[in-house]
Design a protein around this motif. Structure first.
Motif, PDB file in Angstrom:
ATOM      1  N   ARG A  61      32.702  62.305  62.824  1.00  0.00           N
ATOM      2  CA  ARG A  61      33.978  62.999  62.669  1.00  0.00           C
ATOM      3  C   ARG A  61      34.954  62.123  61.896  1.00  0.00           C
ATOM      4  NH1 ARG A  61      36.932  63.753  68.299  1.00  0.00           N
ATOM      5  NH2 ARG A  61      35.062  64.989  68.737  1.00  0.00           N
ATOM      6  N   GLU A  63      39.153  61.125  61.830  1.00  0.00           N
ATOM      7  CA  GLU A  63      40.347  61.201  62.667  1.00  0.00           C
ATOM      8  C   GLU A  63      41.583  60.830  61.858  1.00  0.00           C
ATOM      9  OE1 GLU A  63      42.161  59.614  66.941  1.00  0.00           O
ATOM     10  OE2 GLU A  63      40.071  59.187  66.408  1.00  0.00           O
ATOM     11  N   ALA A  65      45.641  59.918  62.424  1.00  0.00           N
ATOM     12  CA  ALA A  65      46.619  59.534  63.447  1.00  0.00           C
ATOM     13  C   ALA A  65      47.864  58.983  62.766  1.00  0.00           C
ATOM     14  CB  ALA A  65      46.020  58.493  64.391  1.00  0.00           C
ATOM     15  N   ASP A  77      36.985  57.085  59.798  1.00  0.00           N
ATOM     16  CA  ASP A  77      35.714  57.804  59.862  1.00  0.00           C
ATOM     17  C   ASP A  77      34.625  56.867  60.358  1.00  0.00           C
ATOM     18  OD1 ASP A  77      33.993  56.611  57.586  1.00  0.00           O
ATOM     19  OD2 ASP A  77      35.839  57.100  56.517  1.00  0.00           O
ATOM     20  N   LYS A 204      39.762  65.363  63.643  1.00  0.00           N
ATOM     21  CA  LYS A 204      40.576  65.266  64.855  1.00  0.00           C
ATOM     22  C   LYS A 204      41.983  64.819  64.487  1.00  0.00           C
ATOM     23  CE  LYS A 204      41.336  62.680  69.090  1.00  0.00           C
ATOM     24  NZ  LYS A 204      41.092  61.435  69.816  1.00  0.00           N
ATOM     25  N   PHE A 205      42.969  65.524  65.044  1.00  0.00           N
ATOM     26  CA  PHE A 205      44.356  65.106  64.893  1.00  0.00           C
ATOM     27  C   PHE A 205      45.050  65.237  66.244  1.00  0.00           C
ATOM     28  CE2 PHE A 205      48.852  66.274  63.610  1.00  0.00           C
ATOM     29  CZ  PHE A 205      49.231  64.950  63.401  1.00  0.00           C
ATOM     30  N   THR A 207      45.644  65.333  70.340  1.00  0.00           N
ATOM     31  CA  THR A 207      45.002  66.076  71.429  1.00  0.00           C
ATOM     32  C   THR A 207      45.768  67.367  71.686  1.00  0.00           C
ATOM     33  OG1 THR A 207      46.314  64.900  73.079  1.00  0.00           O
ATOM     34  CG2 THR A 207      44.138  63.982  72.551  1.00  0.00           C
ATOM     35  N   ASP A 230      40.408  66.914  72.573  1.00  0.00           N
ATOM     36  CA  ASP A 230      40.670  66.593  71.163  1.00  0.00           C
ATOM     37  C   ASP A 230      41.163  67.826  70.410  1.00  0.00           C
ATOM     38  OD1 ASP A 230      39.785  64.055  71.649  1.00  0.00           O
ATOM     39  OD2 ASP A 230      37.787  64.355  70.796  1.00  0.00           O
TER      40      ASP A 230
END
Length: 482
Positions: A61, A63, A65, A77, A204-205, A207, A230
């Motif tokens: 995945r 992510e 942030a 990654d 993913k960004f 939760t 997530d």
């Protein structure tokens, strides 16, 4: 390990251009960096399938942030990773021949999309919003050491031993004062939704919190508990990547609502899927147009390998098909200077012809399969068909067999049917077939009644395109006068 150096002797003028000239389009930095991370993730998966990587893939995945206090955005990654030597090769040596070519192209460019990508600048788009960029990376290669790269937007860089313990790459952007709008959850989510909504690797960004059932209380009422999970922002398998045989009508309608919320359901759709002589997938929807050219808010969206590029597709799609909605995805559409500007080369012309043919074939199929249902939809699609016949010769050749003429008695005829109907009464002494029409039946009622008493039929031609359509028919149909 520690090393300092200069990125390239030719790049002194690039960073000011990236920071200032490209400022208006700075949101694309996130598209570029996330797309690069997805590429790295897909490549490790590919190496594993080829037997060239035997380690555990893990949960692949990307992510995103951000830290508002530290003023950083991080894209990470667990893909291929890089060695220090690979950083020097892929990051330090910008992929173009030199500043001269870059500067020449830059003079002609209208915005950032025309530059980012063409010159290997995808990564360097980070400097549109950052004063400093850091890379932490660990290659998948056995025995590789982690590496750390940092650059402050000048041509100087520094490479040292990194701290990553697991395969992959983290890119941290230290956001500059002018770009602090991006240190916002809403703003980042907005950009991810726009460009990354259908990328093939989970993104993913942060939760999300959801309420889930958790038994019942003493009174027998359902209890709920808050569960944090997530926040995956994308659909990795949108319907255009699937075979039509796997999909139901409900799937197509749900996807349409996902693309265009609060829009009336479409009339029907076409699933595009071709891999020779070019690669093209997609789904095009026929919206309800009624008898008017509506302001086109919902446009066809162009993707390349599931990355959103643009909704300005006039160079790919014939003008009359711009009335359609949906998605086209093709890695074979050439992009002028970057992913976002299209060139009219051979592939684009073939794609244009292919889409025109598919649309005409679909309409012909609907007409033959259920004439009554086709006639019921004519109010919505008639404008579209006539526009296509006027503007595209190849479309006219196919549509002449299913275009419908409506008379004031609300009857429908194909061109051949109408010719047979009126030939006995409406052929003049020179052998010309005369078609009579009205564009305002209320105002011209007396004229219509008079024509009817003489045995003449009157067509209704009151759509915005009908003046052009009438002229086109006169040109195309021999010995016909309208």
């Amino acid at each position: 390990m520690q090393e300092k150096g200069t990125i390239s002797i030719h790049t002194e003028n690039i960073f000011p251009i990236i920071k200032k000239f490209l400022y208006s389009d700075n949101e694309i930095f996130l598209r570029e960096l996330v797309s690069n991370a997805v590429d790295a993730t897909q490549k490790i998966k590919r190496l594993s399938s080829l037997g060239q990587y035997s380690g555990e893939l893990g949960d692949l995945r990307v992510e995103v942030a951000f830290d508002e206090t530290a003023k950083t955005i991080t894209i990470s990654d667990n893909g291929l990773g890089m060695t220090a030597d690979e950083i020097k090769k892929y990051i330090n040596q910008i992929a173009f021949s030199g500043a001269t070519e870059f500067m020449e192209k830059f003079k002609e460019a209208k915005d950032a999309n025309e530059i980012i990508g063409r010159f290997g600048l995808g990564f360097y788009s980070a400097f549109m919003v950052a004063d400093k960029v850091e890379i932490e990376t660990l290659s998948y290669q056995e025995g590789a050491e982690p590496a750390h790269w940092v650059c402050d937007g000048s041509t100087e860089f520094e490479i040292s031993t990194g701290s990553l313990e697991e395969r992959g790459t983290e890119i941290t952007l230290h956001i500059n004062k002018d770009a602090e709008e991006f240190l916002s959850k809403h703003r980042i989510q907005e950009i991810l939704d726009k460009y990354c909504k259908f990328l093939p690797v989970p993104i993913k960004f942060g939760t999300t919190t959801q309420e889930e059932e958790d038994g019942v209380d003493e009174e027998g009422k359902t209890k709920y508990v808050s569960v944090e999970s997530d926040n995956i922002i994308n659909d990795t398998n949108p319907i255009w990547t699937k075979a039509p045989s796997e999909l139901k009508d409900e799937d197509y309608l749900n996807f349409y609502k996902q693309l265009y919320p609060f829009t009336e359901d479409p009339l029907f759709w076409i699933h595009l899927n071709v891999d020779y002589p070019f690669n093209l997938t997609g789904v095009l929807y026929f919206p309800k147009l009624k008898n008017d050219f509506e302001i086109q808010k919902n446009k066809i969206k162009l993707y390349s390998r599931q990355v959103f590029i643009t909704d300005e597709v006039k160079d790919i799609v014939p003008e009359f098909l711009m009335l359609l909605h949906g998605v086209i995805d093709s890695p074979d559409i050439p992009l002028n200077i970057s992913r976002s500007f299209l060139q009219a080369d051979g592939n684009v012309k073939k794609i244009n012809s292919y889409i025109t043919k598919k649309v005409a074939d679909k309409l012909a199929e609907l007409f033959k399969a259920d004439r009554k249902a086709f006639e019921e939809k004519w109010t919505d699609i008639g404008l579209f068909v006539k526009y296509g016949m006027v503007s595209e010769e190849k479309f006219y050749d196919k549509a002449k067999d299913f275009v419908l003429l409506n008379n004031t008695k609300k009857e429908n005829f194909t061109l051949n049917e109408y010719k047979d109907k009126v030939s006995p009464e409406q052929t003049d002494k020179n052998g010309n077939l005369v078609y009579i029409y009205t564009n305002d039946p209320a105002k011209q009622d007396a004229f219509i009644q008079s024509a009817g008493k003489k045995g003449y039929d009157v067509l209704l031609m009151n759509s915005p395109i009908d003046n052009h359509f009438i002229g086109h028919l006169e040109h195309k149909l021999e010995k016909n006068i309208l």
